[in-house]
Design an enzyme around this catalytic site. Sequence first.
Site, mmCIF file in Angstrom:
data_model
loop_
_atom_site.group_PDB
_atom_site.id
_atom_site.type_symbol
_atom_site.label_atom_id
_atom_site.label_comp_id
_atom_site.label_asym_id
_atom_site.label_seq_id
_atom_site.Cartn_x
_atom_site.Cartn_y
_atom_site.Cartn_z
ATOM 1 N N GLY A 14 0.813 -1.215 0.000
ATOM 2 C CA GLY A 14 0.000 0.000 0.000
ATOM 3 C C GLY A 14 0.844 1.262 0.000
ATOM 4 N N ARG A 36 -1.110 -10.629 -0.661
ATOM 5 C CA ARG A 36 -2.200 -11.427 -1.246
ATOM 6 C C ARG A 36 -1.709 -12.032 -2.556
ATOM 7 N NH1 ARG A 36 -7.713 -8.138 -0.882
ATOM 8 N NH2 ARG A 36 -6.548 -6.320 -1.609
ATOM 9 N N GLU A 37 -1.994 -13.305 -2.749
ATOM 10 C CA GLU A 37 -1.482 -14.001 -3.936
ATOM 11 C C GLU A 37 -1.918 -13.320 -5.230
ATOM 12 O OE1 GLU A 37 -2.100 -18.117 -2.863
ATOM 13 O OE2 GLU A 37 -0.260 -18.657 -3.948
ATOM 14 N N THR A 39 -2.240 -10.267 -5.813
ATOM 15 C CA THR A 39 -1.525 -9.001 -6.038
ATOM 16 C C THR A 39 -0.182 -9.217 -6.737
ATOM 17 O OG1 THR A 39 -2.644 -8.115 -4.112
ATOM 18 C CG2 THR A 39 -0.742 -6.890 -4.829
ATOM 19 N N VAL A 40 0.325 -10.446 -6.666
ATOM 20 C CA VAL A 40 1.634 -10.739 -7.262
ATOM 21 C C VAL A 40 1.634 -10.446 -8.767
ATOM 22 C CG1 VAL A 40 3.315 -12.583 -7.684
ATOM 23 C CG2 VAL A 40 2.165 -12.431 -5.474
ATOM 24 N N SER A 111 -2.951 -0.443 12.294
ATOM 25 C CA SER A 111 -2.947 0.588 11.256
ATOM 26 C C SER A 111 -3.535 1.877 11.827
ATOM 27 C CB SER A 111 -3.747 0.125 10.032
ATOM 28 O OG SER A 111 -3.478 0.986 8.962
ATOM 29 N N LYS A 133 -10.927 3.142 14.319
ATOM 30 C CA LYS A 133 -9.552 2.929 14.777
ATOM 31 C C LYS A 133 -9.506 2.848 16.308
ATOM 32 C CE LYS A 133 -6.810 4.631 10.893
ATOM 33 N NZ LYS A 133 -5.707 5.490 10.434
ATOM 34 N N PHE A 155 0.167 13.318 6.533
ATOM 35 C CA PHE A 155 1.374 13.292 5.707
ATOM 36 C C PHE A 155 1.193 14.333 4.595
ATOM 37 C CE2 PHE A 155 1.049 8.472 6.504
ATOM 38 C CZ PHE A 155 1.637 8.594 7.747
HETATM 39 N N1 LIG Z 1 -1.670 10.537 8.201
HETATM 40 C C1 LIG Z 1 -1.925 10.542 6.908
HETATM 41 O O1 LIG Z 1 -1.870 11.591 6.239
HETATM 42 C C2 LIG Z 1 -2.251 9.254 6.235
HETATM 43 C C3 LIG Z 1 -2.285 9.176 4.836
HETATM 44 C C4 LIG Z 1 -2.548 7.928 4.252
HETATM 45 C C5 LIG Z 1 -2.811 6.820 5.038
HETATM 46 N N2 LIG Z 1 -2.796 6.938 6.388
HETATM 47 C C6 LIG Z 1 -3.089 5.776 7.252
HETATM 48 O O2 LIG Z 1 -2.080 4.808 6.990
HETATM 49 C C7 LIG Z 1 -2.646 3.504 7.046
HETATM 50 C C8 LIG Z 1 -2.352 2.793 5.718
HETATM 51 O O3 LIG Z 1 -3.098 3.411 4.680
HETATM 52 P P1 LIG Z 1 -2.650 3.353 3.148
HETATM 53 O O4 LIG Z 1 -3.330 4.495 2.451
HETATM 54 O O5 LIG Z 1 -1.167 3.213 3.068
HETATM 55 O O6 LIG Z 1 -3.347 1.990 2.691
HETATM 56 P P2 LIG Z 1 -3.543 1.469 1.182
HETATM 57 O O7 LIG Z 1 -2.635 2.193 0.237
HETATM 58 O O8 LIG Z 1 -5.015 1.451 0.892
HETATM 59 O O9 LIG Z 1 -3.009 -0.031 1.260
HETATM 60 C C9 LIG Z 1 -3.811 -1.056 1.759
HETATM 61 C C10 LIG Z 1 -2.940 -2.301 1.924
HETATM 62 O O10 LIG Z 1 -3.736 -3.306 2.539
HETATM 63 C C11 LIG Z 1 -3.639 -4.498 1.790
HETATM 64 N N3 LIG Z 1 -4.872 -5.281 1.895
HETATM 65 C C12 LIG Z 1 -6.131 -4.897 1.559
HETATM 66 N N4 LIG Z 1 -7.004 -5.898 1.797
HETATM 67 C C13 LIG Z 1 -6.274 -6.922 2.303
HETATM 68 C C14 LIG Z 1 -6.607 -8.230 2.743
HETATM 69 N N5 LIG Z 1 -7.884 -8.686 2.721
HETATM 70 N N6 LIG Z 1 -5.613 -9.039 3.194
HETATM 71 C C15 LIG Z 1 -4.325 -8.586 3.238
HETATM 72 N N7 LIG Z 1 -3.935 -7.357 2.827
HETATM 73 C C16 LIG Z 1 -4.902 -6.535 2.370
HETATM 74 C C17 LIG Z 1 -3.447 -4.016 0.349
HETATM 75 O O11 LIG Z 1 -2.934 -5.087 -0.384
HETATM 76 P P3 LIG Z 1 -3.144 -5.247 -1.996
HETATM 77 O O12 LIG Z 1 -1.954 -4.572 -2.600
HETATM 78 O O13 LIG Z 1 -3.179 -6.717 -2.164
HETATM 79 O O14 LIG Z 1 -4.454 -4.559 -2.350
HETATM 80 C C18 LIG Z 1 -2.451 -2.891 0.583
HETATM 81 O O15 LIG Z 1 -1.150 -3.401 0.749
HETATM 82 C C19 LIG Z 1 -4.154 3.680 7.328
HETATM 83 O O16 LIG Z 1 -4.398 3.522 8.706
HETATM 84 C C20 LIG Z 1 -4.422 5.112 6.906
HETATM 85 O O17 LIG Z 1 -5.510 5.696 7.596
HETATM 86 C C21 LIG Z 1 -2.504 8.114 6.999
#
Ligand SMILES: NC(=O)c1ccc[n+]([C@@H]2O[C@H](COP(=O)([O-])OP(=O)(O)OC[C@H]3O[C@@H](n4cnc5c(N)ncnc54)[C@H](OP(=O)(O)O)[C@@H]3O)[C@@H](O)[C@H]2O)c1
Length: 180
Positions: A14, A36-37, A39-40, A111, A133, A155
Amino acid sequence: MAEKSKILVLGGTGYLGKFIIEASVKEGHPTFALIRETTVSHPEKSKLIESFKSSGVTLLYGDLSDHESLVKAIKQVDVVISTLGGAQVNDQVNLIAAIKEAGNIKRFLPSEFGIDVDRHHAVEPVASFFAQKAQIRRAIEAEGIPYTYVSSNAFAGYFLPTLAQQNVTTPLSYPIFLTD
Ligand SMILES: NC(=O)c1ccc[n+]([C@@H]2O[C@H](COP(=O)([O-])OP(=O)(O)OC[C@H]3O[C@@H](n4cnc5c(N)ncnc54)[C@H](OP(=O)(O)O)[C@@H]3O)[C@@H](O)[C@H]2O)c1
């Protein structure tokens, strides 16, 4: 010298997770990524997964909805870091159940990586998201799992591209919210 903790990252493909994996490797931690398989074979994420492999990350295949895959992965490490996305926040109860069953985890970082969800004055719909959360925090505490909550606020790199709506053609859905 103390042995380095083995770290498992969920959500490594992500936005945030890839940086956490990179940092873990740089710090010399044996690093594991639950992928996840399906996603590969993703056109862009496959390159990222290859880069994990070449930097020495151990890839484990699994899914948040597959309890056995979670327990098997968790049993190989000391620390679990979840960078699962917003849509998966509630489903981290599955991860908590697996950590509890595995029984070996020294520290869990759910998370979070945003506002301190126990101390904010957000408006909807963000308030409900923060409540999810916070509920995960309570579930971790109820199970007696050692935890660290990382509250890093917003961020800039994530929000800047849409600041002042320079590159968008429709209104943004992000609400304004205030914190202490
Ligand atoms: N402070 C800030 O400004 C800020 C900004 C962004 C995010 N965040 C926080 O950071 C955290 C991460 O967010 P993000 O935006 O980085 O997330 P993201 O880009 O949406 O990534 C989600 C991840 O979860 C995986 N995933 C989804 N469903 C799954 C499942 N069933 N089993 C296993 N893995 C699964 C996805 O894998 P796939 O690749 O297989 O889909 C991906 O690696 C969150 O808590 C968010 O609120 C904060």
